[in-house]
Motif scaffolding. Structure first.
Motif, PDB file in Angstrom:
ATOM      1  N   ALA A 104      51.578   1.453  57.246  1.00 38.67           N
ATOM      2  CA  ALA A 104      52.335   0.203  57.415  1.00 38.67           C
ATOM      3  C   ALA A 104      51.416  -0.943  57.814  1.00 38.67           C
ATOM      4  N   GLU A 105      51.681  -2.116  57.223  1.00 39.01           N
ATOM      5  CA  GLU A 105      50.894  -3.312  57.560  1.00 39.01           C
ATOM      6  C   GLU A 105      51.777  -4.475  57.983  1.00 39.01           C
ATOM      7  N   LYS A 106      52.962  -4.584  57.345  1.00 44.02           N
ATOM      8  CA  LYS A 106      53.854  -5.696  57.711  1.00 44.02           C
ATOM      9  C   LYS A 106      54.768  -5.220  58.840  1.00 44.02           C
ATOM     10  N   LEU A 107      54.131  -4.958  59.975  1.00 45.93           N
ATOM     11  CA  LEU A 107      54.789  -4.245  61.073  1.00 45.93           C
ATOM     12  C   LEU A 107      54.576  -4.996  62.376  1.00 45.93           C
ATOM     13  N   LEU A 108      55.655  -5.176  63.135  1.00 49.09           N
ATOM     14  CA  LEU A 108      55.529  -5.779  64.469  1.00 49.09           C
ATOM     15  C   LEU A 108      56.032  -4.783  65.507  1.00 49.09           C
ATOM     16  N   HIS A 109      55.224  -4.559  66.539  1.00 46.78           N
ATOM     17  CA  HIS A 109      55.623  -3.685  67.649  1.00 46.78           C
ATOM     18  C   HIS A 109      56.233  -4.552  68.748  1.00 46.78           C
ATOM     19  N   MET A 110      57.545  -4.657  68.771  1.00 38.72           N
ATOM     20  CA  MET A 110      58.130  -5.585  69.746  1.00 38.72           C
ATOM     21  C   MET A 110      58.099  -5.063  71.185  1.00 38.72           C
ATOM     22  N   HIS A 111      57.941  -3.746  71.369  1.00 34.69           N
ATOM     23  CA  HIS A 111      57.880  -3.189  72.728  1.00 34.69           C
ATOM     24  C   HIS A 111      56.476  -2.706  73.105  1.00 34.69           C
ATOM     25  N   GLY A 112      55.458  -3.201  72.389  1.00 38.31           N
ATOM     26  CA  GLY A 112      54.088  -2.816  72.725  1.00 38.31           C
ATOM     27  C   GLY A 112      53.682  -1.507  72.068  1.00 38.31           C
ATOM     28  N   GLN A 113      52.510  -1.009  72.489  1.00 48.10           N
ATOM     29  CA  GLN A 113      51.950   0.196  71.862  1.00 48.10           C
ATOM     30  C   GLN A 113      51.290   1.085  72.903  1.00 48.10           C
ATOM     31  N   LEU A 114      51.478   2.390  72.734  1.00 47.22           N
ATOM     32  CA  LEU A 114      50.871   3.354  73.665  1.00 47.22           C
ATOM     33  C   LEU A 114      49.355   3.293  73.643  1.00 47.22           C
ATOM     34  N   LYS A 115      48.806   2.955  72.472  1.00 47.47           N
ATOM     35  CA  LYS A 115      47.342   2.971  72.356  1.00 47.47           C
ATOM     36  C   LYS A 115      46.725   1.611  72.683  1.00 47.47           C
ATOM     37  N   LYS A 116      47.473   0.794  73.414  1.00 45.38           N
ATOM     38  CA  LYS A 116      46.891  -0.457  73.900  1.00 45.38           C
ATOM     39  C   LYS A 116      47.102  -0.540  75.406  1.00 45.38           C
ATOM     40  N   ASP A 150      50.067  -1.399  77.677  1.00 45.30           N
ATOM     41  CA  ASP A 150      50.559  -2.638  77.060  1.00 45.30           C
ATOM     42  C   ASP A 150      51.920  -2.360  76.429  1.00 45.30           C
ATOM     43  N   ILE A 151      52.846  -2.029  77.299  1.00 41.28           N
ATOM     44  CA  ILE A 151      54.211  -1.689  76.910  1.00 41.28           C
ATOM     45  C   ILE A 151      55.120  -2.745  77.533  1.00 41.28           C
ATOM     46  N   VAL A 152      56.139  -3.170  76.771  1.00 33.45           N
ATOM     47  CA  VAL A 152      57.098  -4.130  77.322  1.00 33.45           C
ATOM     48  C   VAL A 152      58.115  -3.363  78.157  1.00 33.45           C
ATOM     49  N   TRP A 153      58.128  -3.622  79.446  1.00 37.00           N
ATOM     50  CA  TRP A 153      59.033  -2.898  80.342  1.00 37.00           C
ATOM     51  C   TRP A 153      60.341  -3.648  80.535  1.00 37.00           C
ATOM     52  N   PHE A 154      61.319  -2.956  81.089  1.00 39.18           N
ATOM     53  CA  PHE A 154      62.624  -3.577  81.345  1.00 39.18           C
ATOM     54  C   PHE A 154      62.430  -4.808  82.216  1.00 39.18           C
ATOM     55  N   GLU A 156      60.934  -7.478  81.071  1.00 38.83           N
ATOM     56  CA  GLU A 156      59.861  -8.275  80.477  1.00 38.83           C
ATOM     57  C   GLU A 156      60.279  -8.758  79.072  1.00 38.83           C
ATOM     58  N   VAL A 157      59.580  -9.780  78.620  1.00 40.72           N
ATOM     59  CA  VAL A 157      59.967 -10.377  77.334  1.00 40.72           C
ATOM     60  C   VAL A 157      59.275  -9.638  76.188  1.00 40.72           C
ATOM     61  N   PRO A 158      60.064  -9.136  75.210  1.00 43.91           N
ATOM     62  CA  PRO A 158      59.456  -8.443  74.073  1.00 43.91           C
ATOM     63  C   PRO A 158      58.480  -9.323  73.299  1.00 43.91           C
ATOM     64  N   SER A 180      69.711   3.353  69.278  1.00 44.25           N
ATOM     65  CA  SER A 180      71.030   3.501  69.905  1.00 44.25           C
ATOM     66  C   SER A 180      71.730   2.161  70.090  1.00 44.25           C
ATOM     67  N   GLY A 181      70.977   1.055  69.929  1.00 49.82           N
ATOM     68  CA  GLY A 181      71.610  -0.266  70.012  1.00 49.82           C
ATOM     69  C   GLY A 181      72.075  -0.637  71.408  1.00 49.82           C
ATOM     70  N   VAL A 182      71.367  -0.169  72.406  1.00 51.25           N
ATOM     71  CA  VAL A 182      71.772  -0.528  73.777  1.00 51.25           C
ATOM     72  C   VAL A 182      70.736  -1.422  74.469  1.00 51.25           C
ATOM     73  N   VAL A 183      69.558  -1.564  73.865  1.00 48.91           N
ATOM     74  CA  VAL A 183      68.519  -2.363  74.509  1.00 48.91           C
ATOM     75  C   VAL A 183      68.367  -3.704  73.764  1.00 48.91           C
ATOM     76  N   TYR A 184      68.619  -4.788  74.491  1.00 47.25           N
ATOM     77  CA  TYR A 184      68.510  -6.130  73.914  1.00 47.25           C
ATOM     78  C   TYR A 184      67.107  -6.681  74.154  1.00 47.25           C
ATOM     79  N   PRO A 185      66.610  -7.579  73.311  1.00 47.42           N
ATOM     80  CA  PRO A 185      67.311  -8.292  72.251  1.00 47.42           C
ATOM     81  C   PRO A 185      67.460  -7.520  70.930  1.00 47.42           C
ATOM     82  N   ALA A 186      66.743  -6.400  70.738  1.00 48.33           N
ATOM     83  CA  ALA A 186      66.811  -5.712  69.432  1.00 48.33           C
ATOM     84  C   ALA A 186      68.251  -5.375  69.050  1.00 48.33           C
ATOM     85  N   ALA A 187      69.049  -4.987  70.038  1.00 51.83           N
ATOM     86  CA  ALA A 187      70.431  -4.592  69.745  1.00 51.83           C
ATOM     87  C   ALA A 187      71.249  -5.755  69.177  1.00 51.83           C
TER      88      ALA A 187
END
Ligand code: OAD
Length: 239
Positions: A104-116, A150-154, A156-158, A180-187
């Protein structure tokens, strides 16, 4: 299709996409970790109060990436990305690297990444594959004890919210997989896409979710089966 505008596509994915690869979801059977709900571990408050525990949680998840592989759904999404003639954006809430490993290249990690990781002292963001602890020294500024995942925590702003909102302004087809559609803003993205004029909203999940009512097409099943099927259907329609 010459002369016609191709539909714009936004795909939102959650933990269900990687479940068949063996990455545990947040609210499923493995939803508890050492007796804690994820909300209790993934927060700036927890990191301040019990940083060792928070590091242990992310060290475990980071290390487990070495034992998992992309599944059929990750690969199918990459096929879609490469072949789709309109604009394409994949927004993932997942912090694993399985989409990239599938290509994947056209990809955005809105909640951060484990490897950062990020240094709270010098603010640099770095690639990181090993364990972190409360005394790890920052490779950039040499300060000890200031590194965090570098993870977006509860609370924090995605990441990438502006870019995602822009894509939702002109989206024609919105696909939502394994969340599951319970975490905003993604939900709220499905509702946002509908309000901006998206005509097709497709949800793939094992079960009905909190946000299922916003979709025009709900497909219940595993991502590993349903995503490749959907990708072939969509490509047949536009190519
Ligand atoms: P959840 O664990 O809340 O939800 C996973 C969803 O995937 C559920 O609705 C399952 O029914 C579905 N599912 C499980 N296995 C599946 C499969 N094989 N095929 C299709 N669907 C499947 O995970 P998310 O919605 O991603 O945030 O959670 C959102 C955010 O909450 C995460 O990004 C994380 C968490 O706190 C942060 O870490 C900031």
């Amino acid at each position: 299709m010459a002369g016609l505008t191709h539909p714009n596509l936004v795909v939102l994915t959650g933990a269900g996409l990687s479940a068949e690869s063996g990455v545990p979801t947040f609210r499923g059977t493995y939803g508890l970790w050492e007796g804690h709900h994820v909300e209790e571990v993934a927060s700036p408050q927890a990191f301040k109060a019990v940083p060792e525990m928070v590091h242990r949680f992310y060290n475990m998840r980071r290390a487990s990436l070495k034992t998992v592989e992309p599944n059929a759904a990750h690969h199918a999404l990459v096929r879609l990305e490469k072949a789709w003639p309109g604009s394409f954006l994949h927004v993932t809430q997942n912090v694993d690297d399985l989409n990239e490993r599938a290509g994947a290249e056209k990809l955005l990690h809105m909640h951060g990444q484990l490897k950062k990781i990020r240094c709270l002292n010098c603010r640099n963001v770095m690639h990181w594959e090993e364990d972190l602890d409360i005394s790890t020294v920052c490779p950039e500024c040499a300060t000890a004890g200031k590194l965090r995942p570098d993870i977006v925590w509860f609370g924090e702003v995605p990441y990438h919210i502006e870019e995602i909102s822009q894509a939702l302004e002109t989206v024609d087809i919105f696909v939502c997989i394994g969340t599951s559609g319970v975490v905003y803003p993604a939900a709220g993205f499905a509702r946002q896409a509908a309000s901006k004029g998206a005509k097709r909203l497709i949800e793939i999940n094992l079960e009905a979710t909190e946000i299922s009512s916003h979709f025009t097409d709900q497909r219940q099943g595993t991502a590993g089966e349903e995503v490749p099927r959907l990708v072939e259907e969509l490509l047949k329609e536009v190519l």
